[in-house]
Scaffold this motif. Structure first.
Motif, short mmCIF file in Angstrom:
data_model
loop_
_atom_site.label_atom_id
_atom_site.label_comp_id
_atom_site.label_asym_id
_atom_site.label_seq_id
_atom_site.Cartn_x
_atom_site.Cartn_y
_atom_site.Cartn_z
N PRO A 53 0.79 -1.24 0.00
CA PRO A 53 0.00 0.00 0.00
C PRO A 53 0.82 1.29 0.00
O PRO A 53 0.32 2.33 -0.39
N LYS A 54 2.07 1.22 0.41
CA LYS A 54 2.92 2.43 0.47
C LYS A 54 4.21 2.15 -0.31
O LYS A 54 4.74 1.05 -0.28
N PRO A 55 4.74 3.17 -0.98
CA PRO A 55 5.92 2.97 -1.83
C PRO A 55 7.16 2.49 -1.07
O PRO A 55 7.96 1.73 -1.60
N TRP A 56 7.35 2.90 0.18
CA TRP A 56 8.55 2.54 0.94
C TRP A 56 8.53 1.10 1.42
O TRP A 56 9.56 0.56 1.83
N MET A 57 7.38 0.47 1.37
CA MET A 57 7.25 -0.87 1.97
C MET A 57 8.03 -1.95 1.23
O MET A 57 8.57 -2.85 1.86
N ARG A 58 8.08 -1.89 -0.08
CA ARG A 58 8.77 -2.95 -0.84
C ARG A 58 10.25 -3.03 -0.47
O ARG A 58 10.76 -4.09 -0.13
N MET A 59 10.94 -1.90 -0.48
CA MET A 59 12.38 -1.92 -0.16
C MET A 59 12.61 -2.24 1.32
O MET A 59 13.58 -2.93 1.66
N THR A 60 11.72 -1.79 2.18
CA THR A 60 11.85 -2.11 3.59
C THR A 60 11.66 -3.61 3.81
O THR A 60 12.40 -4.24 4.55
N ALA A 61 10.67 -4.19 3.12
CA ALA A 61 10.43 -5.63 3.22
C ALA A 61 11.64 -6.41 2.71
O ALA A 61 12.02 -7.45 3.28
N MET A 62 12.25 -5.92 1.65
CA MET A 62 13.46 -6.57 1.11
C MET A 62 14.57 -6.55 2.16
O MET A 62 15.26 -7.55 2.37
N GLY A 63 14.76 -5.41 2.81
CA GLY A 63 15.80 -5.30 3.83
C GLY A 63 15.54 -6.19 5.02
O GLY A 63 16.46 -6.86 5.52
N ILE A 64 14.30 -6.23 5.49
CA ILE A 64 13.96 -7.08 6.62
C ILE A 64 14.18 -8.54 6.26
O ILE A 64 14.74 -9.32 7.05
N THR A 65 13.78 -8.92 5.05
CA THR A 65 13.94 -10.30 4.60
C THR A 65 15.41 -10.68 4.50
O THR A 65 15.83 -11.74 4.96
N GLU A 66 16.21 -9.79 3.94
CA GLU A 66 17.64 -10.07 3.82
C GLU A 66 18.31 -10.20 5.18
O GLU A 66 19.11 -11.11 5.41
N GLN A 67 17.97 -9.32 6.10
CA GLN A 67 18.53 -9.41 7.45
C GLN A 67 18.11 -10.70 8.13
O GLN A 67 18.91 -11.32 8.84
N THR A 68 16.87 -11.10 7.92
CA THR A 68 16.38 -12.34 8.52
C THR A 68 17.15 -13.54 7.97
O THR A 68 17.56 -14.42 8.72
N TYR A 69 17.35 -13.56 6.67
CA TYR A 69 18.09 -14.67 6.05
C TYR A 69 19.56 -14.68 6.49
O TYR A 69 20.16 -15.73 6.65
N ASN A 70 20.15 -13.50 6.67
CA ASN A 70 21.56 -13.43 7.09
C ASN A 70 21.76 -13.81 8.54
O ASN A 70 22.88 -14.13 8.95
#
Length: 109
Positions: free
Chosen positions: A66-83
């Motif tokens: 719903p918000k433009p900033w969410m996609r990149m934030t979700a990518m960052g959270i996902t990458e940190q979780t995987y790392n």
């Protein structure tokens, strides 16, 4: 019983205090913390299920946000979780993320 150096009573007191802090936060801060914790829990579930980071990121690319900033934030959270080396269950990741997000938001005030 001790978990991470805290007694069970201390844990419950800390949880109660975080609940009080969360209520003091604005609706938007609570929404952002809840949304981020959902993303982190989903990423942890994918990681534990053997889904590659590449596949998890591809799913986020096609997901509607719903918000433009969410996609990149979700990518960052996902990458940190995987790392992370964490093997905690997704529900524990969700709770931890939410608690730390609330602490951060309160500290920013």
């Amino acid at each position: 019983m001790r978990a991470y150096g805290l007694t069970l009573a201390t844990f419950f007191l800390a949880t109660f205090a975080l609940g009080a802090q969360a209520k003091a936060l604005g609706k938007n801060d609570r929404y952002v913390c809840s949304w981020g914790s959902d993303i982190a829990a989903g990423a942890q579930q994918s990681k534990l299920s053997g889904v590659t980071l590449y596949s998890a990121r591809k799913k986020l690319q096609v997901r509607k946000f719903p918000k433009p900033w969410m996609r990149m934030t979700a990518m960052g959270i996902t990458e940190q979780t995987y790392n992370s080396q964490s093997r905690l269950k997704p529900t524990a990741i969700k709770q931890t993320y939410y608690e730390q997000c609330v602490q951060h938001a309160v500290a920013q005030r």
